[in-house]
Design an enzyme around this catalytic site. Sequence first.
Site, short mmCIF file in Angstrom:
data_model
loop_
_atom_site.label_atom_id
_atom_site.label_comp_id
_atom_site.label_asym_id
_atom_site.label_seq_id
_atom_site.Cartn_x
_atom_site.Cartn_y
_atom_site.Cartn_z
N HIS A 19 -26.93 2.37 -5.12
CA HIS A 19 -26.67 3.71 -5.18
C HIS A 19 -26.56 4.13 -6.76
O HIS A 19 -27.00 5.43 -6.60
CB HIS A 19 -25.04 3.81 -4.74
CG HIS A 19 -24.44 5.24 -4.69
ND1 HIS A 19 -24.96 5.95 -3.81
CD2 HIS A 19 -23.27 5.88 -5.36
CE1 HIS A 19 -24.39 7.21 -4.08
NE2 HIS A 19 -23.46 7.08 -5.00
N ASP A 35 -29.40 1.24 -1.37
CA ASP A 35 -27.88 1.81 -1.36
C ASP A 35 -27.06 1.14 -0.30
O ASP A 35 -27.47 1.40 0.89
CB ASP A 35 -28.09 3.34 -1.43
CG ASP A 35 -27.02 3.98 -1.78
OD1 ASP A 35 -25.87 3.64 -1.45
OD2 ASP A 35 -27.06 5.19 -2.36
N SER A 91 -25.12 11.71 -4.91
CA SER A 91 -23.98 11.45 -4.03
C SER A 91 -23.34 12.38 -3.52
O SER A 91 -23.60 12.96 -2.80
CB SER A 91 -23.24 10.52 -5.08
OG SER A 91 -22.01 9.62 -4.44
#
Length: 338
Positions: free
Chosen positions: A312, A283, A128
């Site tokens: 995600h 995601d 991320s």
Amino acid sequence: MDYDVFDLGDVRLRSGITLPAAELAYKTYGELNAGRDNAIVYPTWYSGQHYDNEWLIGEGMALDPSKYFIIIPNMLGNGLSSSPSTTPPPHDRARFPHVTMYDNVQAQHRLVTERFGIERLELVTGWSMGAGQTYQWAVSHPGMVRRILPFCGAAKTSLHNIVFLEGVKAALTADAAWDNGWYREQPGVGLRALARVYAGWGFSQQFYRERIYEREPLGYGSLEDFLVGFWEGLFIKRDADNLLAMLWTWQNADVGRTPGFGGVEEALAAIRAPAIVMPAEQDLYFPPEDSEWEVAHMPNAELRVIPGAWGHFAGGGLNPVDTTFIDDALKELLAKDV
């Protein structure tokens, strides 16, 4: 405390503001060898702290502390490194200056070189916002970084991702208790609202449709149980101004703004290190299509999509199948002769 702190002194940020007496919190795993060439940097993510990264470190794994010296630097704004909640006036709370990915990586580079005398990194990897820092490392210090594996992240935050984060921000700041960042107590209503907005984005439609949150390893009893226990539980313990500071960093992530480059395409083209770029199949805010575009502009990169329904959070260490998939790719990349 279970971590160390590197004193950065007064740091001039890209914004032109000086962050006084800045501190970078970090934790290391394993031992630095005599040649100082077995180091890996593994940055943190939005709201995460070093211990949240430990799921990818272990004996027999790619990030094996018996083989590598693994450094987890805590991102500025995360509550351990210099943050709105920890910085004294006048740069405290709502006055905490804007920090970029570039600023974070420059601080980490100082830690690696000044504290440990390291001149070469075997790998930089992260999830991320950690992936965003991974890209930034490769652009800012190309002669130092031998390999990168960013997962579920981007070199530049997309417009759609920025819009998602505007919803997160609006939910938090709509709480009157937030008081423009000068709250006396944490704005609990806003933090819980933020968590509920985030819940619709962190996992995929399939994840919810198939009620995967009811299965192991999560094992929640109902949707509401999951929303409260997992999502509200994740954010209610965070500081609101810290979250907003990191959110600004995320929204403004762009390796193309690195000094010396004329945009993201030029910066990506300059990444010569072997790379495996790993988005998650479903995601919702770092979709594989965006990673495919990035890989097309990188001369030595491979796109490898993490399959499945976890969205995600395929990169969050919750699902053992996804963890194995990421770990296998890390092992393959580290075995590559470069």
